[in-house]
Design a protein around this motif. Structure first.
Motif, PDB file in Angstrom:
ATOM      1  N   GLY A 191     102.342  32.145 -56.829  1.00 42.93           N
ATOM      2  CA  GLY A 191     103.476  31.459 -56.189  1.00 42.93           C
ATOM      3  C   GLY A 191     104.116  32.317 -55.106  1.00 42.93           C
ATOM      4  O   GLY A 191     104.468  31.832 -54.032  1.00 42.93           O
ATOM      5  N   GLU A 192     104.245  33.606 -55.385  1.00 42.93           N
ATOM      6  CA  GLU A 192     104.832  34.519 -54.391  1.00 42.93           C
ATOM      7  C   GLU A 192     103.975  34.566 -53.128  1.00 42.93           C
ATOM      8  O   GLU A 192     104.489  34.590 -52.005  1.00 42.93           O
ATOM      9  N   GLU A 193     102.648  34.581 -53.328  1.00 43.30           N
ATOM     10  CA  GLU A 193     101.740  34.628 -52.165  1.00 43.30           C
ATOM     11  C   GLU A 193     101.813  33.315 -51.382  1.00 43.30           C
ATOM     12  O   GLU A 193     101.763  33.314 -50.152  1.00 43.30           O
ATOM     13  N   LEU A 194     101.935  32.202 -52.106  1.00 49.68           N
ATOM     14  CA  LEU A 194     102.048  30.901 -51.430  1.00 49.68           C
ATOM     15  C   LEU A 194     103.346  30.831 -50.630  1.00 49.68           C
ATOM     16  O   LEU A 194     103.369  30.336 -49.497  1.00 49.68           O
ATOM     17  N   GLN A 195     104.413  31.359 -51.221  1.00 49.95           N
ATOM     18  CA  GLN A 195     105.702  31.330 -50.527  1.00 49.95           C
ATOM     19  C   GLN A 195     105.655  32.148 -49.227  1.00 49.95           C
ATOM     20  O   GLN A 195     106.231  31.756 -48.213  1.00 49.95           O
TER      21      GLN A 195
END
Ligand SMILES: C[S@@+](CC[C@H](N)C(=O)[O-])C[C@H]1O[C@@H](n2cnc3c(N)ncnc32)[C@H](O)[C@@H]1O
Length: 218
Positions: free
Chosen positions: A78-82
């Motif tokens: 999720g952090e990478e997607l954000q």
């Protein structure tokens, strides 16, 4: 509380656990997970997000794409997607302890605390534009048949991105390739999805290579 220790190169202990023990296992390691499996040690979460970024190139569109991160764990994917501008991300994972860490990161909207299995789940058909999953096939994690559900909950035209240990899915190794790839091929033969990419990448976990697959749902 479980105090089982698992050798990272041998997950047979996890495979033999029942659901309660699996939840306890990840609850117990949740606080150490990012230290042990963060992005400086493995590229799977980065590769997963980058693959979705390649599918959704328009940065404005990324703000409204509804994504389900299956087996989200502590939210590293999720952090990478954000970082790539995706903002509408839900997290699914059976471990409340892992999801508690994910919640603190502020990258997810909804949290679905459940296993994804071969059984039909209560997520509406076509309700996500994209589904991503990193580091959760094989060794008693998400079973092959769960991809019937993953395909069902992704809307036509949407994407499914999967990153895994090459030793599990690559044709040259393939610990569990047969069961997964047979199902992927069956879905394609029945016109349910089309494989868009399949490629390997280095540093899935330390020196182990990863494999990335992307499917477009029909
Ligand atoms: C190795 S972690 C990967 C977490 C995250 N995707 C990452 O790359 O950092 C595997 C996760 O899969 C979850 N899991 C295990 N079985 C699952 C299932 N059947 N459905 C959904 N998640 C599952 C575990 O609770 C755990 O958080």
């Amino acid at each position: 509380m479980s105090s089982v220790k698992i050798n990272p190169s041998d997950w047979t202990v996890y495979t033999s656990m029942d659901s309660t023990e699996k939840i306890e296992y990840y609850n117990e390691i949740a606080s150490m997970y990012d230290t042990d499996y963060g992005t400086d040690r493995r590229r799977g979460p980065f590769a997963t997000a980058a693959a979705l970024g390649a599918c959704v190139k328009d940065e404005n569109q990324r703000k409204s794409v509804r994504i389900l991160d299956v087996a989200a764990g502590t939210g590293i994917v999720g952090e990478e997607l954000q970082k790539l501008g995706f903002t509408e991300i839900d997290a699914l994972d059976p471990s409340p302890g892992m999801l508690d860490h994910a919640r603190k990161k502020g990258v997810y909207t909804n949290f679905l605390c459940q296993f994804l299995t071969e059984k039909p789940c209560d997520i509406q058909t076509g309700s996500y534009d994209c589904v991503v999953m990193c580091s959760a096939i094989g060794s008693g994690h998400v079973p092959a048949e769960a991809f019937l559900e993953i395909q069902r909950i992704t809307r036509p035209g949407g994407f499914v991105v999967l990153a895994a240990n090459a030793k599990d899915l690559h044709k040259d190794y393939g610990n569990c390739r047969q069961e997964f790839c047979r199902l992927f091929d069956t879905l394609e033969a029945h016109g349910k999805w089309v494989k868009v990419t399949e490629k390997t990448f280095p540093c899935y976990n330390g020196e182990i290579d990863g494999i990335l697959m992307t499917f477009r749902v029909c």
